[in-house]
Every structure is written in C-alpha cells, then in structure tokens.
Design a protein around this motif. Structure first.
Motif, PDB file in Angstrom:
ATOM      1  N   TYR A  83       7.897   5.940  10.948  1.00 21.51           N
ATOM      2  CA  TYR A  83       7.482   5.457  12.267  1.00 21.51           C
ATOM      3  C   TYR A  83       7.429   3.933  12.314  1.00 21.51           C
ATOM      4  O   TYR A  83       7.848   3.313  13.312  1.00 21.51           O
ATOM      5  N   THR A  84       6.922   3.341  11.254  1.00 14.87           N
ATOM      6  CA  THR A  84       6.794   1.879  11.232  1.00 14.87           C
ATOM      7  C   THR A  84       8.090   1.182  10.844  1.00 14.87           C
ATOM      8  O   THR A  84       8.207  -0.042  10.986  1.00 14.87           O
ATOM      9  N   GLY A  85       9.055   1.967  10.318  1.00 17.33           N
ATOM     10  CA  GLY A  85      10.322   1.377   9.931  1.00 17.33           C
ATOM     11  C   GLY A  85      10.275   0.594   8.636  1.00 17.33           C
ATOM     12  O   GLY A  85      11.192  -0.172   8.321  1.00 17.33           O
ATOM     13  N   ARG A  86       9.205   0.788   7.858  1.00 13.20           N
ATOM     14  CA  ARG A  86       9.096   0.070   6.594  1.00 13.20           C
ATOM     15  C   ARG A  86       9.967   0.716   5.534  1.00 13.20           C
ATOM     16  O   ARG A  86      10.200   1.918   5.538  1.00 13.20           O
ATOM     17  N   LYS A  87      10.447  -0.104   4.621  1.00 13.12           N
ATOM     18  CA  LYS A  87      11.257   0.384   3.519  1.00 13.12           C
ATOM     19  C   LYS A  87      10.436   0.333   2.228  1.00 13.12           C
ATOM     20  O   LYS A  87       9.758  -0.651   1.962  1.00 13.12           O
ATOM     21  N   LEU A  88      10.521   1.414   1.471  1.00  9.46           N
ATOM     22  CA  LEU A  88       9.819   1.455   0.195  1.00  9.46           C
ATOM     23  C   LEU A  88      10.652   0.750  -0.865  1.00  9.46           C
ATOM     24  O   LEU A  88      11.842   1.022  -1.021  1.00  9.46           O
ATOM     25  N   ARG A  89      10.017  -0.149  -1.569  1.00 12.78           N
ATOM     26  CA  ARG A  89      10.706  -0.855  -2.656  1.00 12.78           C
ATOM     27  C   ARG A  89      10.567  -0.007  -3.924  1.00 12.78           C
ATOM     28  O   ARG A  89       9.567  -0.032  -4.605  1.00 12.78           O
ATOM     29  N   THR A  90      11.637   0.777  -4.209  1.00 16.73           N
ATOM     30  CA  THR A  90      11.583   1.693  -5.347  1.00 16.73           C
ATOM     31  C   THR A  90      12.087   1.056  -6.630  1.00 16.73           C
ATOM     32  O   THR A  90      11.962   1.651  -7.702  1.00 16.73           O
ATOM     33  N   SER A  91      12.685  -0.121  -6.523  1.00 16.59           N
ATOM     34  CA  SER A  91      13.147  -0.811  -7.726  1.00 16.59           C
ATOM     35  C   SER A  91      12.208  -1.967  -8.030  1.00 16.59           C
ATOM     36  O   SER A  91      11.675  -2.610  -7.126  1.00 16.59           O
ATOM     37  N   GLY A  92      12.018  -2.205  -9.287  1.00 17.20           N
ATOM     38  CA  GLY A  92      11.156  -3.306  -9.685  1.00 17.20           C
ATOM     39  C   GLY A  92       9.693  -3.074  -9.392  1.00 17.20           C
ATOM     40  O   GLY A  92       8.958  -4.015  -9.086  1.00 17.20           O
ATOM     41  N   ALA A 125       0.807  -1.215   0.000  1.00 12.86           N
ATOM     42  CA  ALA A 125       0.000   0.000   0.000  1.00 12.86           C
ATOM     43  C   ALA A 125       0.844   1.271   0.000  1.00 12.86           C
ATOM     44  O   ALA A 125       0.506   2.253  -0.663  1.00 12.86           O
ATOM     45  N   MET A 126       1.948   1.286   0.745  1.00 11.64           N
ATOM     46  CA  MET A 126       2.690   2.522   0.962  1.00 11.64           C
ATOM     47  C   MET A 126       3.243   3.119  -0.328  1.00 11.64           C
ATOM     48  O   MET A 126       3.080   4.310  -0.605  1.00 11.64           O
ATOM     49  N   ILE A 127       3.904   2.302  -1.145  1.00 17.92           N
ATOM     50  CA  ILE A 127       4.522   2.836  -2.358  1.00 17.92           C
ATOM     51  C   ILE A 127       3.448   3.308  -3.332  1.00 17.92           C
ATOM     52  O   ILE A 127       3.627   4.298  -4.051  1.00 17.92           O
ATOM     53  N   VAL A 128       2.306   2.639  -3.337  1.00 13.48           N
ATOM     54  CA  VAL A 128       1.205   3.061  -4.209  1.00 13.48           C
ATOM     55  C   VAL A 128       0.675   4.421  -3.759  1.00 13.48           C
ATOM     56  O   VAL A 128       0.422   5.306  -4.578  1.00 13.48           O
ATOM     57  N   VAL A 129       0.504   4.594  -2.450  1.00 11.37           N
ATOM     58  CA  VAL A 129       0.018   5.873  -1.927  1.00 11.37           C
ATOM     59  C   VAL A 129       1.003   6.989  -2.235  1.00 11.37           C
ATOM     60  O   VAL A 129       0.612   8.083  -2.662  1.00 11.37           O
ATOM     61  N   VAL A 130       2.293   6.736  -2.018  1.00  7.90           N
ATOM     62  CA  VAL A 130       3.308   7.770  -2.242  1.00  7.90           C
ATOM     63  C   VAL A 130       3.307   8.223  -3.697  1.00  7.90           C
ATOM     64  O   VAL A 130       3.252   9.426  -4.001  1.00  7.90           O
ATOM     65  N   ILE A 131       3.367   7.273  -4.628  1.00  8.19           N
ATOM     66  CA  ILE A 131       3.427   7.639  -6.047  1.00  8.19           C
ATOM     67  C   ILE A 131       2.137   8.320  -6.493  1.00  8.19           C
ATOM     68  O   ILE A 131       2.162   9.318  -7.229  1.00  8.19           O
ATOM     69  N   SER A 132       0.985   7.806  -6.043  1.00  7.22           N
ATOM     70  CA  SER A 132      -0.282   8.412  -6.445  1.00  7.22           C
ATOM     71  C   SER A 132      -0.442   9.817  -5.871  1.00  7.22           C
ATOM     72  O   SER A 132      -0.978  10.719  -6.545  1.00  7.22           O
ATOM     73  N   GLN A 133       0.047  10.036  -4.648  1.00  8.10           N
ATOM     74  CA  GLN A 133      -0.030  11.377  -4.059  1.00  8.10           C
ATOM     75  C   GLN A 133       0.862  12.359  -4.808  1.00  8.10           C
ATOM     76  O   GLN A 133       0.459  13.496  -5.092  1.00  8.10           O
ATOM     77  N   ILE A 134       2.080  11.931  -5.133  1.00  5.24           N
ATOM     78  CA  ILE A 134       2.983  12.803  -5.877  1.00  5.24           C
ATOM     79  C   ILE A 134       2.407  13.122  -7.248  1.00  5.24           C
ATOM     80  O   ILE A 134       2.489  14.271  -7.732  1.00  5.24           O
ATOM     81  N   THR A 135       1.818  12.123  -7.891  1.00  7.00           N
ATOM     82  CA  THR A 135       1.165  12.352  -9.186  1.00  7.00           C
ATOM     83  C   THR A 135       0.082  13.405  -9.058  1.00  7.00           C
ATOM     84  O   THR A 135      -0.031  14.317  -9.898  1.00  7.00           O
ATOM     85  N   GLY A 136      -0.719  13.306  -8.012  1.00  8.19           N
ATOM     86  CA  GLY A 136      -1.785  14.276  -7.799  1.00  8.19           C
ATOM     87  C   GLY A 136      -1.266  15.674  -7.549  1.00  8.19           C
ATOM     88  O   GLY A 136      -1.831  16.658  -8.054  1.00  8.19           O
ATOM     89  N   ILE A 137      -0.199  15.780  -6.760  1.00  4.97           N
ATOM     90  CA  ILE A 137       0.378  17.095  -6.478  1.00  4.97           C
ATOM     91  C   ILE A 137       0.854  17.761  -7.769  1.00  4.97           C
ATOM     92  O   ILE A 137       0.605  18.953  -8.012  1.00  4.97           O
ATOM     93  N   ILE A 138       1.541  17.003  -8.609  1.00  7.57           N
ATOM     94  CA  ILE A 138       2.044  17.550  -9.875  1.00  7.57           C
ATOM     95  C   ILE A 138       0.894  18.003 -10.765  1.00  7.57           C
ATOM     96  O   ILE A 138       0.910  19.104 -11.344  1.00  7.57           O
TER      97      ILE A 138
END
Length: 278
Positions: A194-203, A32-45
């Motif tokens: 806060y959760t310590g999760r890492k975003l998988r930005t490759s692949g 969920a996290m990487i999808v939210v991040v990319i979709s939010q940035i897309t919306g901001i642009i």
C-alpha cells in the motif's frame, strides 16, 4: 493470586523488553518493515515447529478467527513500535507504549469484570503524569504530539492483542499463535504494498539482532498466553506491561542512551503506575 501468573507474566515482560531492544537496534540500521517481516517469519517457523513437536491439535474455526484478529492488532502495533524505536529514544518509546498496552486491557476488564480499585485509579494518575514528564526534556519545550502517535498506536495494538488472544477457548497454545503471527505477517506485506515501499533484502545489517528479536518476541507471546490462562486477564496484561524497564535498562547499559532527569522521573512514574495498576 497464583504464583504461575506472576512468573509467566514477568517472563513475558523479560522477553518482550529484550525483543524491543534487539528489534529497535536493528530498525535503526534497516528500517522497521524488514525487521518486522523477518521477525514474524522467524516466529511462525518456531511456533509451527513447537506445535508439530508437541502434537497440538488444530484449533477450532472460532479460535482461529480470534487468533487472526489478535494478529492483525499485534502486527499493526509491532510495525508502529519498530518505526518509533528507529526514530526516537527507546527510553521514551517503551514507557508510552506500555501505558497503552496496560490500560486497554484494564478498560476492557472494567467493563466486563467491574471498576478498578483505588490503587489502580491512582496508577492511572501516575501513568498520565509519567507520560507528560517523558515527553518533556530539560527545556520547557514539549515533544511534538505527532511524534507520540506511533508509540500510542503500538500500545493500543498490543493491548488489543492481549484481549483478543485471550478469547481463544481451546487448550492449544502454539497453533493459535501461528495463526496470529501469520495474520500479522500478511498485514505487514499489505502495508508494504500500500505504501509502495521496497524491502532492502540485500545487505541486511545486524541480522542476528533481527532473528533474536523474533525469537524473544515469540517467547513473550507464549508466556503471555500461559499467564492469561493462569489467572485474570488484566493482571497478566499489567505484569507483562513492565517490559519497558528491560528495554530502558539495556539501552542505558549497552547503548549509553541518556535521558534527562525529568524524563527519568517520568519513566519511574510509569513503572510505579504499572505496579499500582497490578
């Protein structure tokens, strides 16, 4: 009731329902996290580009504050929604989320504009019955309540977003949404830290679906703001809350996702509830 409220509200429902489907499909592969991040940035642009091209003025400090609060609520709801879509059936997550996003503005409207009508109260009964049916399969075993927490959080967050973004008093449309999107993006990054999760930005898989989710979610926000400014807040909120019908339809057609007969009855009951509440 003005025709513009209906048209803008249904357009927002179409965009949000399609965005949930696209984001849900992508979340199953990427999280969920990487999808939210990319979709939010897309919306901001997108929103910043629209605001610049249209020559909108910068909102007042008070309007920026309401936009940020709306973004925090909507961002929390979006993270919860995509997490739920990644782990549960879309046909179950969508209607439960819709009930929350519809009832929160309705309760607010009852406190500020008077008690709801008899048909709206009847809609509440259909909503509760629908959620009960959706959470039960053909067997007698109920879905664990803890599995409902993310759809409930998502619906509450979206409902609060609808209330808070409507508090913006200026005529601007795009810049307030840029503020809310930016706040949601910052909240998402803070949750990651806060959760310590890492975003998988490759692949990253299904990137077009993620970008499409960001584009459609942005369009839904714009149409909702236009609907809320064209008429009553509760009417605009309820009309846009019909978006799960789009999500369920797309999941049924494209993913061949099957629900039990009892759960389909629940989905139908929730849709009837949304109509009655409107």
């Amino acid at each position: 009731m003005e025709l513009s409220v209906i048209l803008f509200g249904l357009a927002a429902a179409l965009c949000w329902g399609s965005a949930d489907f696209s984001g849900g499909v992508a979340s199953k592969r990427n999280g969920a996290m990487i999808v939210v991040v990319i979709s939010q940035i897309t919306g901001i642009i997108l929103l910043a580009s629209y605001a610049t091209i249209s020559g909108e003025n910068i909102p007042s400090g008070n309007d920026i504050m309401w936009s940020v609060l709306a973004g925090l609520a909507g961002g929390a709801g979006l993270v919860a929604l995509y997490h739920a879509l990644a782990t549960e059936k879309m046909g179950i997550v969508g209607p439960i989320t819709a009930v929350g996003s519809a009832m929160v503005p309705m309760i607010f409207g009852s406190l500020t504009e008077g008690l709801p009508s008899v048909s709206q109260i009847t809609g509440f009964a259909f909503a509760f019955a629908g959620v009960w049916l959706i959470t039960r399969g053909e067997s007698e075993q109920s879905m664990e309540l803890k599995r409902l927490r993310f759809p409930v959080i998502a619906g509450t967050g979206f409902g609060l977003f609808m209330i808070l973004i409507d508090q913006v008093q200026g005529t601007e449309v795009f810049w307030p949404l840029v503020g809310s999107r930016s706040a949601a993006a910052i909240l998402t990054f803070c949750m990651i830290l806060y959760t310590g999760r890492k975003l998988r930005t490759s692949g990253i898989e299904l990137l077009p679906f993620i970008l499409l989710a960001g584009f459609l979610d942005t369009g839904g926000n714009v149409f909702y703001v236009l609907a809320a400014r064209s008429g009553r807040l509760d009417v605009a909120a309820i009309l846009t809350s019909m978006y799960p019908a789009i999500t369920v339809l797309l999941a049924w057609i494209l993913l061949k996702e099957r629900l039990s007969r009892r759960q389909w009855t629940g989905v139908f009951a929730v849709m009837v509830a949304v109509v009655l509440i409107a």
